[in-house]
Design an enzyme around this catalytic site. Structure first.
Site, mmCIF file in Angstrom:
data_model
loop_
_atom_site.group_PDB
_atom_site.id
_atom_site.type_symbol
_atom_site.label_atom_id
_atom_site.label_comp_id
_atom_site.label_asym_id
_atom_site.label_seq_id
_atom_site.Cartn_x
_atom_site.Cartn_y
_atom_site.Cartn_z
ATOM 1 N N ALA A 30 99.411 47.404 -29.855
ATOM 2 C CA ALA A 30 98.441 48.444 -29.491
ATOM 3 C C ALA A 30 98.315 48.418 -27.972
ATOM 4 O O ALA A 30 97.231 48.320 -27.418
ATOM 5 C CB ALA A 30 97.095 48.176 -30.160
ATOM 6 N N CYS B 252 101.152 60.114 -29.510
ATOM 7 C CA CYS B 252 99.953 59.883 -28.692
ATOM 8 C C CYS B 252 98.750 60.582 -29.337
ATOM 9 O O CYS B 252 98.883 61.683 -29.869
ATOM 10 C CB CYS B 252 100.123 60.477 -27.295
ATOM 11 S SG CYS B 252 101.499 59.834 -26.359
#
Length: 300
Positions: free
Chosen positions: A69, A128
Site C-alpha cells: 500500500a 488509482c
C-alpha cells in the site's frame, strides 16, 4: 530466431519488460541486469506533482506473494524528466512511463508534459482511486475507463497502454471500454485488493488496512484474465501477475499476451528479468520455434 514484438508500432527487441513500481526507473537494478537486454523498462508511477504515498507500514509478506500500500509515492514528473529519462536513454531499451493521477486532469497534465519527451509509450495506471468519485478506482467502472482513455488520447503523442484492474466482476467489460476509448495496448493485471491481520497485535498489517496483492499467488487469475481479454478485444496485451520464471512468461504468451512484465520477482531475485529473457530464448531453441509470434495466443 526472432524474439522481437511490435506494440502499436513500437518494436521491442524481446517481449520481457519490468512491471511498474518494482524496478524504480532502472538505475538501482542496472548493476544486476544489463538494461540493453530488456524489451522495455516500465517506470514507477509518475504523477503531475510529488506524492508522499501512504503511511507506514505499507508492505507485508503473504503466502506466495506480498501486499503493498505504497500509495504511488514518487517525486513528480519534473524530477522524473530531469533525472530518470536521461539515465534510461543511455540504453538500447524502450522506455514506458507509468502515469498515475487522482483526477482525469492530473493524468492529462502528465501525458501532455511527456508528449515532447523521448519516451516510447505511456502506461496509464487506472487502479488509482478517483477522488471525484469518492475513491472508487477509475478502472472499476467501464464507462469511466472509456471516458478517461478518450481524454488521455487527446493529449498523448506516444501510444497509450491502459493498465486494467482485476478488481472487477468481468475484466472483458473494462477491456472493451478501453478499446472503445482508443487505447493502443492493454496491460493486465494490476494487483488484487487484499488484507492481512497481525493476530498478535490484533491490528492490520498495513496502515492502509488493505493493499495490492502481487506475486505467484495471483498468477492463475492473471493468466485466466489475459486469455479472456485476448479473446474479447483486438488490441495487443502485456501480461503480468506472478511471473518469476520463463515458464510463467511462456504461459502468458500462449494465453494471448504479446509481451510480459516481471514485477514482484525482482524483489526476491534482482536477476529475474534477465533470466526470463534467456529462458524464453532457450525454450524457443529447444522447441525449434523461429518466431515468437508462433507462440502468441497459440492455446485456444
Amino acid at each position: 530466431m526472432n524474439m522481437k514484438i511490435n506494440l502499436a508500432g513500437v518494436e521491442l527487441n524481446n517481449p520481457v519488460m519490468t512491471a511498474s513500481g518494482t524496478f524504480g526507473s532502472g538505475e538501482e537494478y542496472s548493476e544486476f541486469v544489463n538494461l540493453n537486454h530488456l524489451g522495455a523498462v516500465v517506470t514507477k508511477g509518475v504523477s503531475n506533482v510529488p506524492w508522499t504515498g501512504n503511511p507506514t507500514p505499507r508492505i507485508a509478506e503473504t503466502y506466495g506473494g506480498m501486499m503493498n500500500a505504497i500509495g504511488l509515492q514518487n517525486p513528480g514528473m519534473e524530477v522524473f524528466i530531469k533525472r530518470d529519462i536521461p539515465f534510461l536513454k543511455k540504453y538500447d531499451t524502450k522506455i514506458i512511463v507509468n502515469v498515475c493521477g487522482k483526477t482525469t486532469k492530473d493524468y492529462c497534465e502528465v501525458v501532455e508534459r511527456l508528449a515532447s519527451e523521448p519516451v516510447d509509450m505511456l502506461e496509464i495506471n487506472i487502479s488509482c482511486p478517483n477522488v471525484k468519485e469518492g475513491g472508487i478506482a477509475f478502472g472499476q467502472n467501464a464507462s469511466s475507463v472509456e471516458a478517461i482513455t478518450k481524454e488521455i488520447k487527446k493529449y498523448a503523442k506516444q501510444p497509450v497502454i491502459m493498465k486494467l484492474s482485476p478488481n472487477v466482476t468481468d475484466i472483458t467489460e473494462t477491456a472493451k471500454a478501453a478499446e472503445a476509448g482508443g487505447a493502443d495496448v492493454l496491460s493486465l493485471i494490476n494487483t488484487l485488493t487484499g488484507m492481512k491481520i497481525d493476530i498478535n497485535r490484533r491490528s492490520f498489517a498495513l496502515a492502509n488496512k488493505t493493499g495490492g496483492l502481487s506475486g505467484p499467488a495471483i498468477k492463475p487469475i492473471a493468466v485466466r484474465m489475459v486469455y479472456q481479454v485476448a479473446n474479447a478485444v483486438k488490441l495487443p496485451i502485456i501480461g503480468m501477475g506472478g511471473i518469476a520464471t520463463y515458464e510463467d512468461a511462456v504461459e502468458f504468451i500462449l494465453a494471448g499476451a504479446s509481451g510480459v512484465s516481471v514485477g514482484t520477482a525482482n524483489f526476491a531475485n534482482p536477476f529475474a528479468t534477465q533470466e526470463v529473457v534467456d529462458g524464453i530464448a532457450d525454450y524457443m531453441r529447444r522447441n525449434k520455434i523461429e518466431d515468437i509470434q508462433e507462440l502468441i495466443g497459440a492455446v485456444k
